[in-house]
Design an enzyme around this catalytic site. Structure first.
Site, PDB file in Angstrom:
ATOM      1  N   HIS A 208      -0.075  -0.948  -0.153  1.00 48.00           N
ATOM      2  CA  HIS A 208       0.243  -0.052  -0.087  1.00 48.00           C
ATOM      3  C   HIS A 208       0.295   1.301   0.128  1.00 48.00           C
ATOM      4  CE1 HIS A 208      -3.041   2.795   1.114  1.00 48.00           C
ATOM      5  NE2 HIS A 208      -1.483   3.261   2.496  1.00 48.00           N
ATOM      6  N   GLU A 209       1.954   1.464   0.639  1.00 49.07           N
ATOM      7  CA  GLU A 209       2.601   2.487   0.946  1.00 49.07           C
ATOM      8  C   GLU A 209       3.990   2.740  -0.201  1.00 49.07           C
ATOM      9  OE1 GLU A 209       2.981   4.755   3.729  1.00 49.07           O
ATOM     10  OE2 GLU A 209       1.632   3.060   4.708  1.00 49.07           O
TER      11      GLU A 209
END
Length: 427
Positions: free
Chosen positions: A335-336
């Protein structure tokens, strides 16, 4: 007629008084708006006493109640601290606190042999005194938040001595950055002529970028210990995932966040071809001191007494399981990394020069896009479970008032993200 007469009288007042009144009116309007939103959300905390049906399979009633009580306590604290701050600011304006502090700064400069012509020097003394006043008046609130609220709900891991040393260190480091930067900014304004505001804006933008670049390497290590993630399966899988999306990863660190709090986090930093990933030890199930002692062969060095009184911290830790499994950590990182791949960091910097509300709206959209990116990496299922675990570990309350959420939350509420991921998993 009376109202119009009052308006005419107000308009006839000296310009400085009109500006003074406008500043106070704007400040209190913003405060009342924020308070209105906070009370809407507080009503949600007080009335939502049972786990919503859609959360029944992912959150037990005990965790839900702990989260609800934690958010209620934070809401109460936020109300009183916010009210104090607004009243303090109003009294400072009404009783001439700022002009007084400026005159006091001038006297200090005079004692040191600097006359009125040394405006920049006097401005720096003014800033020093103002930030010292702010630190001292904010200290009781910070102490209460850390040693009452966070302690009560099992998050605080600090001793009073460690807290005070940390506060002093933060103040000193802040001054070492603030004073030189401010002096340069004031000099630019002084010599900038008619277009000083353009030069000042460019200078602050450059300073912001520099601070973002050097923070994790030179500033953060002054407060926390950063250890390279030991060789092993997790590091290998992080490197493989980074390589698959051309993320120029150079190092992976584990930061010892558990000496302050049991809250967890992960982030990346760096520009161009020099990217680093930082994982909080509380995020990693196998490294968190909240779960067990650090194994001798893990590559993680134990803290000594000077680094946060490790033995006292461990004695205070509640016996609970915290953190994510390796697969879930990879999903969170997916996600990051999605934020990087989709250019969200640069877009946020640009948008932040406009309006914070626009940034909040855009940030929520970016979170969904980053979740979708993690799904493309095959991490939808693991991210789904990781979000639930992180919400549980941090006692995040999953139900939000729509207006409060829209105005304040840069991340969408848990339910919205889980529903989106559930759709992704089905597809």
């Amino acid at each position: 007629m009376g109202m119009w007469a009052s308006l005419d009288t107000l308009w006839e007042m000296p310009a400085e008084k009109r500006i003074f009144g406008a500043v106070l009116l704007f400040s209190w309007t913003v405060y009342l708006w924020e308070t209105f939103l906070a009370q809407r959300q507080r009503r949600i905390y007080k009335t939502t006493t049972h786990v919503p049906p859609e959360l029944g399979q992912i959150m037990d009633s005990e965790t839900f109640e702990k989260s609800r009580l934690y958010q209620l306590d934070k809401s109460t604290f936020s109300f009183w601290s916010g009210l104090y701050s607004e009243i303090e600011g109003t009294l400072i304006l009404l009783f001439g606190g700022i002009p007084y502090l400026w005159r006091l700064s001038g006297r200090f400069c005079g004692y040191a042999g600097f006359g009125p012509e040394y405006e920049i020097t006097q401005s720096l003394v003014f800033l020093l005194l103002a930030t010292l006043f702010s630190a001292l008046t904010g200290l009781p609130w910070s102490l209460y938040n850390t040693f009452v609220i966070e302690e009560k709900h099992g998050f605080n891991q600090q001793t009073l001595g460690f807290f005070m040393k940390d506060a002093i260190k933060k103040f000193v480091v802040t001054q070492c950055i603030l004073l030189p930067v401010s002096s340069l900014l004031l000099y630019i304004i002084k010599i900038g002529g008619d277009y000083f505001f353009i030069y000042a804006w460019l200078f602050t933008l450059v300073v912001s970028l520099v601070l973002v670049t050097i923070y994790a390497d030179y500033i953060a290590p002054l407060f926390d210990k950063f250890t390279p993630l030991p060789e092993g399966k997790l590091k290998e899988e992080i490197e493989v995932m980074a390589k698959s999306i051309d993320f120029p990863l150079t190092k992976v660190y584990v930061v010892e966040g558990s000496k302050r709090s049991s809250h967890s986090n992960a982030y990346f930093y760096g520009f161009f071809k020099n990217k680093r990933i930082v994982l909080f030890d509380t995020l990693l199930e196998e490294y968190s001191v909240l779960n067990k002692d650090i194994p001798e062969d893990s590559g993680m060095e134990p803290r000594n007494e000077e680094e946060g009184n490790s033995e006292e911290i461990k004695a205070k830790v509640k016996n609970k399981k915290q953190g994510c499994k390796n697969e879930e950590v990879l999903a969170v990182l997916g996600h990051e990394l999605g934020h990087w791949k989709l250019g969200h960091t640069v877009k946020n910097i640009i948008i932040s020069q406009v309006l914070s509300f626009c940034l909040t709206v855009l940030s929520r959209r970016f979170e969904f896009q980053a979740d979708a990116f993690a799904k493309k990496l095959g991490k939808a299922k693991d991210l789904y479970s990781a979000l639930i675990k992180l919400n549980k570990d941090n006692l995040g309350f999953p139900v939000s008032d729509w207006l409060f959420s829209m105005w304040h939350y840069s991340h969408p509420p848990l339910l919205e993200r889980l529903q989106a991921l559930k759709t992704m998993k089905q597809h």
